[in-house]
Write a protein that holds these residues in place. Structure first.
Motif, PDB file in Angstrom:
ATOM      1  N   MET A   1       0.837  -1.201   0.000  1.00 25.22           N
ATOM      2  CA  MET A   1       0.000   0.000   0.000  1.00 25.22           C
ATOM      3  C   MET A   1       0.872   1.252   0.000  1.00 25.22           C
ATOM      4  O   MET A   1       1.269   1.751   1.047  1.00 25.22           O
ATOM      5  CB  MET A   1      -0.899  -0.010   1.237  1.00 25.22           C
ATOM      6  CG  MET A   1      -2.041  -0.986   1.115  1.00 25.22           C
ATOM      7  SD  MET A   1      -3.260  -0.426  -0.100  1.00 25.22           S
ATOM      8  CE  MET A   1      -4.199   0.699   0.896  1.00 25.22           C
ATOM      9  N   LEU A   2       1.174   1.701  -1.201  1.00 27.04           N
ATOM     10  CA  LEU A   2       2.083   2.830  -1.332  1.00 27.04           C
ATOM     11  C   LEU A   2       1.375   4.150  -0.999  1.00 27.04           C
ATOM     12  O   LEU A   2       0.154   4.233  -1.052  1.00 27.04           O
ATOM     13  CB  LEU A   2       2.604   2.914  -2.760  1.00 27.04           C
ATOM     14  CG  LEU A   2       3.199   1.654  -3.363  1.00 27.04           C
ATOM     15  CD1 LEU A   2       3.636   1.921  -4.796  1.00 27.04           C
ATOM     16  CD2 LEU A   2       4.365   1.173  -2.532  1.00 27.04           C
ATOM     17  N   ILE A   3       2.186   5.143  -0.705  1.00 20.51           N
ATOM     18  CA  ILE A   3       1.711   6.528  -0.684  1.00 20.51           C
ATOM     19  C   ILE A   3       2.542   7.279  -1.715  1.00 20.51           C
ATOM     20  O   ILE A   3       3.778   7.244  -1.668  1.00 20.51           O
ATOM     21  CB  ILE A   3       1.907   7.176   0.711  1.00 20.51           C
ATOM     22  CG1 ILE A   3       1.007   6.498   1.733  1.00 20.51           C
ATOM     23  CG2 ILE A   3       1.607   8.659   0.640  1.00 20.51           C
ATOM     24  CD1 ILE A   3       1.203   7.020   3.147  1.00 20.51           C
ATOM     25  N   ASP A  14      -3.081   7.737  -1.101  1.00 21.39           N
ATOM     26  CA  ASP A  14      -3.027   6.324  -0.766  1.00 21.39           C
ATOM     27  C   ASP A  14      -3.156   5.518  -2.061  1.00 21.39           C
ATOM     28  O   ASP A  14      -3.803   5.950  -3.002  1.00 21.39           O
ATOM     29  CB  ASP A  14      -4.242   6.039   0.117  1.00 21.39           C
ATOM     30  CG  ASP A  14      -4.002   4.882   1.046  1.00 21.39           C
ATOM     31  OD1 ASP A  14      -3.814   5.156   2.234  1.00 21.39           O
ATOM     32  OD2 ASP A  14      -4.020   3.740   0.577  1.00 21.39           O
ATOM     33  N   GLU A  15      -2.568   4.325  -2.053  1.00 24.39           N
ATOM     34  CA  GLU A  15      -2.570   3.530  -3.285  1.00 24.39           C
ATOM     35  C   GLU A  15      -3.982   3.242  -3.804  1.00 24.39           C
ATOM     36  O   GLU A  15      -4.173   3.077  -5.011  1.00 24.39           O
ATOM     37  CB  GLU A  15      -1.817   2.208  -3.054  1.00 24.39           C
ATOM     38  CG  GLU A  15      -1.430   1.521  -4.343  1.00 24.39           C
ATOM     39  CD  GLU A  15      -0.532   0.314  -4.108  1.00 24.39           C
ATOM     40  OE1 GLU A  15       0.334   0.381  -3.219  1.00 24.39           O
ATOM     41  OE2 GLU A  15      -0.693  -0.684  -4.820  1.00 24.39           O
ATOM     42  N   ILE A  16      -4.977   3.170  -2.895  1.00 22.53           N
ATOM     43  CA  ILE A  16      -6.334   2.884  -3.375  1.00 22.53           C
ATOM     44  C   ILE A  16      -6.895   4.031  -4.214  1.00 22.53           C
ATOM     45  O   ILE A  16      -7.885   3.853  -4.903  1.00 22.53           O
ATOM     46  CB  ILE A  16      -7.308   2.547  -2.219  1.00 22.53           C
ATOM     47  CG1 ILE A  16      -7.300   3.630  -1.163  1.00 22.53           C
ATOM     48  CG2 ILE A  16      -6.986   1.197  -1.606  1.00 22.53           C
ATOM     49  CD1 ILE A  16      -8.370   3.423  -0.095  1.00 22.53           C
ATOM     50  N   ASN A  75      10.562  -0.217  -2.124  1.00 18.56           N
ATOM     51  CA  ASN A  75       9.453   0.736  -2.229  1.00 18.56           C
ATOM     52  C   ASN A  75       9.822   2.146  -1.755  1.00 18.56           C
ATOM     53  O   ASN A  75       8.939   2.959  -1.494  1.00 18.56           O
ATOM     54  CB  ASN A  75       8.201   0.246  -1.485  1.00 18.56           C
ATOM     55  CG  ASN A  75       7.429  -0.758  -2.309  1.00 18.56           C
ATOM     56  OD1 ASN A  75       7.453  -0.676  -3.539  1.00 18.56           O
ATOM     57  ND2 ASN A  75       6.770  -1.697  -1.662  1.00 18.56           N
TER      58      ASN A  75
ATOM     59  N   ASP B 251       3.453  -1.887   3.266  1.00 15.60           N
ATOM     60  CA  ASP B 251       4.326  -0.810   2.788  1.00 15.60           C
ATOM     61  C   ASP B 251       3.917   0.564   3.314  1.00 15.60           C
ATOM     62  O   ASP B 251       2.742   0.834   3.525  1.00 15.60           O
ATOM     63  CB  ASP B 251       4.291  -0.769   1.261  1.00 15.60           C
ATOM     64  CG  ASP B 251       4.836  -2.046   0.657  1.00 15.60           C
ATOM     65  OD1 ASP B 251       5.878  -2.501   1.130  1.00 15.60           O
ATOM     66  OD2 ASP B 251       4.203  -2.583  -0.262  1.00 15.60           O
ATOM     67  N   HIS B 252       4.908   1.417   3.460  1.00 18.01           N
ATOM     68  CA  HIS B 252       4.714   2.840   3.730  1.00 18.01           C
ATOM     69  C   HIS B 252       3.863   3.094   4.978  1.00 18.01           C
ATOM     70  O   HIS B 252       2.984   3.949   4.980  1.00 18.01           O
ATOM     71  CB  HIS B 252       4.095   3.543   2.504  1.00 18.01           C
ATOM     72  CG  HIS B 252       5.042   3.568   1.338  1.00 18.01           C
ATOM     73  ND1 HIS B 252       4.763   4.244   0.167  1.00 18.01           N
ATOM     74  CD2 HIS B 252       6.261   3.003   1.150  1.00 18.01           C
ATOM     75  CE1 HIS B 252       5.769   4.092  -0.677  1.00 18.01           C
ATOM     76  NE2 HIS B 252       6.686   3.340  -0.106  1.00 18.01           N
ATOM     77  N   ARG B 279      -2.609   4.295   8.857  1.00 15.56           N
ATOM     78  CA  ARG B 279      -1.370   4.838   8.288  1.00 15.56           C
ATOM     79  C   ARG B 279      -0.620   5.519   9.429  1.00 15.56           C
ATOM     80  O   ARG B 279      -1.157   6.422  10.075  1.00 15.56           O
ATOM     81  CB  ARG B 279      -1.669   5.876   7.205  1.00 15.56           C
ATOM     82  CG  ARG B 279      -2.093   5.289   5.909  1.00 15.56           C
ATOM     83  CD  ARG B 279      -0.904   4.704   5.142  1.00 15.56           C
ATOM     84  NE  ARG B 279      -1.346   4.326   3.807  1.00 15.56           N
ATOM     85  CZ  ARG B 279      -0.572   3.723   2.916  1.00 15.56           C
ATOM     86  NH1 ARG B 279       0.680   3.427   3.208  1.00 15.56           N
ATOM     87  NH2 ARG B 279      -1.037   3.410   1.732  1.00 15.56           N
TER      88      ARG B 279
END
Lengths: 109, 1006
Positions: A1-3, A14-16, A75, B251-252, B279
């Motif tokens: 889940m990247l930012i 957010d990746e979504i 990442n 991640d992150h 988060r």
């Protein structure tokens, strides 16, 4: 889940909210290209373990495409920049060089 | 036997009782009990059967690591299998049932496997069930399927009646684990003013500290916990949550939290579980440590428990594991259990310390209390099957010759502690082998990293390999400060509290007890209790060449059960490393994968179920369709009427009636779902010339043109009519399912390839409704409504007009997808219903008939019009469909042009579009293949074509179909053989022109 931060609207998304678009900085090949050149343009992609320049769209946000420089192994994100360019900006290349002394120089970077 | 003590139990409320059932028997416990503590208090040492050998098993642990005490909870719609009794909080009316036994827990037929265990070693199934090949499908597979799985699945008709939801939470610091380390880290980070979320998976704060004793800042751990909680409560920037587990780290700084809100209080309002999507800038993992069992023969017998668990049950719940407790250990910590048991007024006949020199201060304290301590000793084997009667003791250094039998009814074992490194490891954090503690702990130099490349996870306390209370608190305080500083906060000057505990002597690793145990003992020494993996199985795997720990895991199933090897993994890989004669760090660990414990499917689904599973798009005319009996068809996210059956009419009859009415007089279609994208700007024509295969820049304002869109790979992706509104503006119609995708496709090329072109796009699909008025009387209807000149001269085929129709602002397109005289009327969505009602009223004199998507499909197929998704499937180019006329020869370039020039695309052997008419007039099965001579390499019949659309045409009175056939158009009149769904019955069809009806276009050219 990247930012990833969208360089257009400034949102740390957010990746979504994002849709991936594969490798960036691929020059389009048109009707006059050879079979080999066209194949490379259409199908052949880098698959590095390390820094990758890639396309993303802020699909659930401002709708704009942008580019990101990301390490595929960790990442780590070196930065995002507008898609209206044919190569990574100097500022991004400097940041990669600064943080990744061990990285072989990308052909475009 | 285990029982409830007369006093003690810091977590239970002795003033009240709750009742519950276990296998139908009513038992009693107290509020604050777990199901495990209540079962032990009721003398239930036998609670389940093991998976493979059906061995009797009892509670072994007191927390999330429990492998044995798995039960089915609840009944009917609320039945849940494989719940850990140790993490199930007791409530009045709880129903639990034992698993993996038949006909009952006490008399289990499957227990015969235990007697056969000698013949069922690791890999048995792999070796046994491979030959003979033919046995697999009817003998082996049904047998394995029958014996697979632990708990039974809920009934097929069961529907979970509970609610679940997702939470999104953003925080600076997330602290996972509410023991003393987590509390201290949260306090330190909170004092900097940053937002802190502290989560704890159980229902109480403080973790093990109140059980293990010592002092913190001169107070009892319990008092210090209370004071620290008070301080945290007073910080508005700190959020505290119990029963919320940090389940997975991604991640992150993304962490999944699993909150169980109503499992302990089924009548509480609100959701049962909540999935937290967190988060965090920094994550402190203060997840503690898990005690390891000792591998000795019979270590799985009911009554043999982890030393820490025995102590937990005494201190937390006032429950004793037995009257006579033998403690067996390789470290000092287990002496606390001996002392706790002794202080409860019960007997500890011996502490067996595997270390030749024994332990430190705690050993001395035990000896001073009169407890017999035997050093250099271990357990050779355990006597008694369902209830322990005693243990045979032996020299740890030897091969297991019994030296003495000690009568006991419970055994507490301790093989040392393994830090809970799961969250640390989920997202790439690496581990380092700590020789002194004989455990893997987080390697701070190789932590998980965040998007900025900096470490974003900090392990703290016992989870970081810290042993004694003082270093745990110091480590946690450091973690809190590091997290705060990393995020730009200023931590306070406060230092870690002073803690005191007796000094401990070093542990001595014990991976087999006794160290020279022969096979007979190794084959009864369990590593993985849930999957029945023994020391001998790992030896066998090593002997058979499984050197990688990942391979050994899969071969033996070590660590693959629902507990994911929380207790067993380290022992297992240590045994493997000894068998391979390789150091433990070299053997390494298997991969830690989220979630930490199973997460309910309900929590994962959240609110996305039933009507909320996915959004449904409704046209402005949806309500009219609904009240007029529409049968719905999902088209993308839209719902469209399939047909409108009248009373006594089935769907086929309705479709036939709708077609007859439309072709005979007047039909009405809601075409609002059609995509409508405006493309505007000085370069709009140039842009559309690249997007469509045909020339759009030459289109005159006021006119329409049918266009095809291809991917850069040459394949047809969408089609539709383009109208030029003015010099700079085009309106592109797309397929119903294609609007969003095609708009995105346009934006991709505009933003990333031709960003210097002056073009703007907007998706107006939902801004306009579109009503198609179709049939020989369509013009008369529009004339009656009035306001726009729709004469053949003023509004010819493929033209459009703007104006007021019956007082509504509209755009009238004269286009046709049915071959009839047809007008599609675009009207602002808000006025669609009013106009539709006017049309229905005005059309009454021509028996205006609304028709659905099926009539639309049949009529377009009668005319040989292609449908994206029927005639195309992502491998079809326009040339395959005879659409060469829509491909410009004049343009230098368009998306897909180069691809369509490739040799395979221009191959005359491609399958191409034809019409198909069965010889007997019946309807071809949709998707059927035409077979030809011979078979392919897989022994399947060779094929030479397939059906892409197939319907009964009420207009023509026979079946019609379109299909792709090898060199199709060159083979007009030939008969192809298609196979029905059974793969046996043939049906013959002749290749004909795909335009079945009105090939001259006489009906629309009026």
């Amino acid at each position: 889940m990247l930012i990833l931060t969208c360089p257009c609207c400034g949102v740390a998304a957010d990746e979504i909210e994002l849709a991936p678009g594969g490798q960036a900085h691929i020059a389009r090949r048109g009707p006059d290209s050879t079979d080999a050149a066209f194949e490379e343009y259409l199908f052949l992609r880098d698959n590095p373990r390390g820094v990758h320049f890639e396309r993303w769209r802020h699909a659930m946000g401002c709708g704009k495409w942008f580019h990101a420089a990301r390490c595929t192994a960790t990442n780590e994100v070196f930065g995002t920049y507008p898609a209206q360019t044919t190569e990574p900006p100097q500022e991004i290349r400097d940041r990669i060089a600064e943080r990744r002394t061990d990285q072989p120089k990308d052909s475009r970077a | 036997m285990s029982t409830r003590l007369a006093t003690g139990g810091r977590l239970i409320d002795r003033s009240r009782q709750v009742s519950f059932t276990f296998d139908g028997t009513t038992l009693r416990g107290h509020p604050g009990d777990t199901l495990a503590s209540a079962l032990l208090a009721s003398g239930r040492t036998l609670v389940g059967r093991s998976f493979k050998y059906h061995r009797p098993r009892g509670v072994i642990a007191s927390g999330a690591e429990e492998p044995n005490a798995l039960v089915g909870l609840g009944q009917g719609d609320r039945f849940e299998p494989n719940a850990r009794a140790t993490t199930t909080e007791l409530f009045d009316g709880l129903q639990a049932a034992s698993q993996n036994c038949w006909p009952s827990l006490d008399y289990d037929v499957g227990a015969v496997n235990a007697a056969l265990s000698r013949f069922l070693p690791a890999g048995f199934y792999y070796k046994m069930f491979i030959h003979p090949r033919a046995f697999w499908k009817h003998v082996y597979e049904p047998f394995i399927r029958h014996s697979a799985g632990l708990g039974r699945a809920p009934a097929v008709e069961a529907r979970d009646p509970d609610r679940y939801e997702h939470f999104h939470h953003h925080t600076d610091v997330l602290v996972v684990g509410g023991g003393v380390a987590g509390l201290q880290a949260a306090k330190t980070a909170g004092e900097s003013g940053l937002r802190v979320l502290l989560v704890e998976q159980t229902g109480h704060w403080g973790g093990r500290a109140p059980v293990d004793g010592g002092t913190i800042d001169g107070k009892t751990p319990e008092d210090w916990i209370g004071d620290t909680l008070q301080a945290l409560d007073n910080m508005p920037n700190v959020t505290l949550r119990l029963r919320l587990q940090g389940a997975g780290l991604y991640d992150h700084g993304y962490v999944l939290g699993y909150e169980r809100l109503a499992d302990h209080a089924p009548d509480a309002p609100g959701p049962r579980h909540r999935l937290w999507r967190i988060r965090a800038g920094r994550i402190v993992t203060a997840t503690g440590a898990i005690e390891r069992p000792l591998p000795f023969a019979g270590n799985d017998r009911p009554g043999v428990m982890l030393a820490s668990a025995v102590r937990d049950y005494i201190v937390n719940w006032g429950v004793s594991a037995g009257d006579r407790l033998v403690v067996v250990t390789n470290n000092d910590d287990a002496y606390r259990t001996a002392l706790a048991h002794h202080r409860a007024g019960l007997t500890v006949p011996a502490v067996l310390d595997a270390r030749p020199e024994g332990g430190g201060a705690l050993m001395a304290e035990a000896q001073a209390a009169g407890i017999r301590v035997l050093t250099g000793r271990g357990i050779a084997q355990v006597n008694g099957t369902r209830a322990l009667t005693g243990v045979e003791i032996c020299a740890q250094a030897g091969e297991g010759t019994p030296l003495e039998t000690i009568a006991c009814d419970a055994v507490a074992m301790s093989g040392g502690w393994s830090p809970v490194v799961h969250l640390w490891s989920h997202c790439g954090g690496k581990l380092v082998w700590d020789e002194a503690a004989a455990a893997f702990r987080p390697d701070p130099d190789r932590a998980p990293i965040g998007q900025d490349g900096a470490s974003n996870v900090i392990a703290a306390g016992a989870a970081n390999g810290q042993g004694d209370l003082s270093s745990i608190l110091k480590d946690a305080e450091k973690a809190g400060k590091t997290a705060a500083r990393d995020l730009g906060g200023t931590p306070s000057d406060a230092s870690a509290p002073d803690a005191e505990q007796p000094a401990e002597a070093p542990l001595a690793p014990v991976w087999m007890m006794p160290q020279g145990a022969p096979h007979a003992l190794r084959a009864k020494a369990f590593l993985d209790f849930q999957n029945d993996v023994k020391v001998s199985d790992v030896h066998l795997a090593a002997q058979e060449g499984f050197e990688s720990v990942e391979h050994t895991k899969r071969y033996t199933t070590l660590g693959m059960a629902t507990d994911q090897g929380k207790m067993s993994n380290i022992n297992g890989l240590a045994v493997l490393s000894r068998a391979l004669n390789a150091p433990i760090p070299q053997v390494g660990t298997t991969t830690f994968r989220p979630p930490y414990t199973p997460v309910s499917m309900g929590a994962i689904a959240g609110e996305a179920r039933g009507p909320l599973f996915q959004p449904i798009r409704r046209t402005p005319l949806h309500d009219w369709h609904e009240t007029h009996g529409a049968k719905w068809e999902p088209v993308g996210q839209w719902r469209r009427p399939y047909c409108y059956p009248r009373a006594g009419e089935d769907k086929h009859a309705a479709v036939a009636r709708e077609i007859d009415a439309t072709r005979g007089s007047l039909g009405l279609l809601d075409a609002s779902t059609l995509g409508k994208i405006v493309v505007k700007g000085p370069d709009a024509g140039r842009f559309l010339d690249m997007l469509y295969t045909n020339m759009m820049s030459t289109l005159k304002p006021g006119r329409c043109r049918y266009g095809l869109m291809c991917s850069e790979n040459g394949f047809l992706i969408d089609d539709g009519v383009v109208a030029r509104l003015d010099d700079d503006t085009f309106l592109c119609h797309t397929t119903t399912g294609g609007a969003d995708r095609i708009h995105a496709h346009m934006e991709d090329w505009l933003q990333t390839e031709w960003w210097d072109w002056k073009v703007y796009t907007a998706n107006l699909t939902e801004q306009f409704a579109q009503i198609a008025v179709v049939g020989p009387n369509a013009r008369k209807l529009l004339e009656k409504l009035g306001g726009i000149d729709v004469s053949a001269e003023t509004l010819p085929f493929m033209a459009f007009a703007e104006g007021q129709l019956a007082g509504h602002p509209v755009r009238v397109f004269r286009i046709s997808f049915s071959g009839e005289l047809s007008y599609e009327i675009a009207v602002p969505a808000g006025q669609a219903r009013a106009l539709w009602d006017r049309i229905v009223d005005a059309g009454a004199e021509w028996q205006i008939t609304p028709y659905g998507t099926e009539a639309l499909h049949v009529m377009r197929a009668e005319k040989g019009f292609i449908m994206i998704g029927d005639e195309t499937d992502g491998t079809v180019i326009p040339q395959d469909l005879g659409l060469d006329w829509a491909i410009s020869k004049k343009k230098d370039d368009y998306l897909g042009k180069r691809a369509q020039a490739r040799s395979h695309m221009t191959d005359p052997d491609r399958w191409k579009l034809v019409g198909l008419k069965t010889l007997d007039g019946s309807v071809l099965p949709d998707g059927a293949y035409a077979v030809t001579e011979g078979t392919n390499v897989n022994g399947q019949r060779n094929t030479e074509g397939r059906v892409t659309s197939s319907y009964h045409s009420p207009t023509l009175g026979h079946g019609i179909a379109m299909g792709l056939a090898h060199r199709g158009p060159e083979r007009m009149g030939e008969v192809l053989t298609f196979m029905r769904d059974d793969g046996k019955t043939a049906i013959e069809a002749r290749i004909v022109d795909p335009v079945f009806f009105d090939p001259e276009g006489a009906k629309q050219n009026v």
